[in-house]
Scaffold this motif. Sequence first.
Motif, mmCIF file in Angstrom:
data_model
loop_
_atom_site.group_PDB
_atom_site.id
_atom_site.type_symbol
_atom_site.label_atom_id
_atom_site.label_comp_id
_atom_site.label_asym_id
_atom_site.label_seq_id
_atom_site.Cartn_x
_atom_site.Cartn_y
_atom_site.Cartn_z
ATOM 1 N N ARG A 41 0.779 -1.240 0.000
ATOM 2 C CA ARG A 41 0.000 0.000 0.000
ATOM 3 C C ARG A 41 0.808 1.287 0.000
ATOM 4 N NH1 ARG A 41 -4.310 -2.196 4.545
ATOM 5 N NH2 ARG A 41 -5.107 -3.908 3.304
ATOM 6 N N LEU A 42 1.839 1.363 -0.829
ATOM 7 C CA LEU A 42 2.598 2.607 -0.999
ATOM 8 C C LEU A 42 1.855 3.536 -1.949
ATOM 9 C CD1 LEU A 42 6.158 1.064 -1.461
ATOM 10 C CD2 LEU A 42 5.367 2.407 0.493
ATOM 11 N N PRO A 43 2.219 4.839 -1.987
ATOM 12 C CA PRO A 43 1.623 5.717 -2.994
ATOM 13 C C PRO A 43 1.848 5.143 -4.397
ATOM 14 C CG PRO A 43 2.827 7.016 -1.386
ATOM 15 C CD PRO A 43 3.137 5.558 -1.109
ATOM 16 N N HIS A 44 0.934 5.367 -5.280
ATOM 17 C CA HIS A 44 0.949 4.873 -6.664
ATOM 18 C C HIS A 44 0.669 3.376 -6.736
ATOM 19 C CE1 HIS A 44 2.425 8.804 -7.694
ATOM 20 N NE2 HIS A 44 3.494 8.620 -6.946
ATOM 21 N N CYS A 45 0.199 2.785 -5.645
ATOM 22 C CA CYS A 45 -0.180 1.377 -5.604
ATOM 23 C C CYS A 45 -1.308 1.152 -6.614
ATOM 24 C CB CYS A 45 -0.660 1.032 -4.193
ATOM 25 S SG CYS A 45 -1.260 -0.645 -3.994
ATOM 26 N N THR A 46 -1.228 0.063 -7.363
ATOM 27 C CA THR A 46 -2.282 -0.256 -8.330
ATOM 28 C C THR A 46 -3.437 -1.008 -7.687
ATOM 29 O OG1 THR A 46 -1.347 -2.379 -8.987
ATOM 30 C CG2 THR A 46 -0.573 -0.413 -10.186
ATOM 31 N N GLY A 47 -3.276 -1.398 -6.438
ATOM 32 C CA GLY A 47 -4.320 -2.137 -5.743
ATOM 33 C C GLY A 47 -4.169 -3.642 -5.833
ATOM 34 N N GLY A 48 -3.335 -4.090 -6.746
ATOM 35 C CA GLY A 48 -3.105 -5.523 -6.872
ATOM 36 C C GLY A 48 -4.059 -6.167 -7.854
ATOM 37 N N GLY A 49 -4.149 -7.460 -7.778
ATOM 38 C CA GLY A 49 -4.958 -8.237 -8.721
ATOM 39 C C GLY A 49 -4.061 -9.150 -9.525
ATOM 40 N N ASP A 50 -4.195 -9.093 -10.845
ATOM 41 C CA ASP A 50 -3.410 -9.979 -11.704
ATOM 42 C C ASP A 50 -1.912 -9.723 -11.655
ATOM 43 O OD1 ASP A 50 -5.565 -11.459 -12.517
ATOM 44 O OD2 ASP A 50 -5.876 -10.327 -14.377
#
Length: 97
Positions: free
Chosen positions: A18-27
Amino acid sequence: MRSTRTRRMAKGQPCLIRLPHCTGGGDDTVLCHYRLSGYSGTGLKPPDCMGAFGCMSCHSVVDGRSPIPEGYTRETVRLAHAEGCLRTQALIQGEVA
């Protein structure tokens, strides 16, 4: 290197660093190993229990391939990564992450 259950489990999971510019995860989520003296070094990867589910953006920062986000230090990035490791273990153990 063989793929472990924990590494395979990472795909599709939310990013827990969860750093800044995190894509949120997923694939693009992978297991991001935390480097800790005595458990890692040249040619030695830490055990998977010392890893966090992380998106490619966060993984690049913790591995030093991308710059540290503004307002963060190397220490605060390491703290975010360590907290991600704890969240990952909670998720694996069936607790709320």
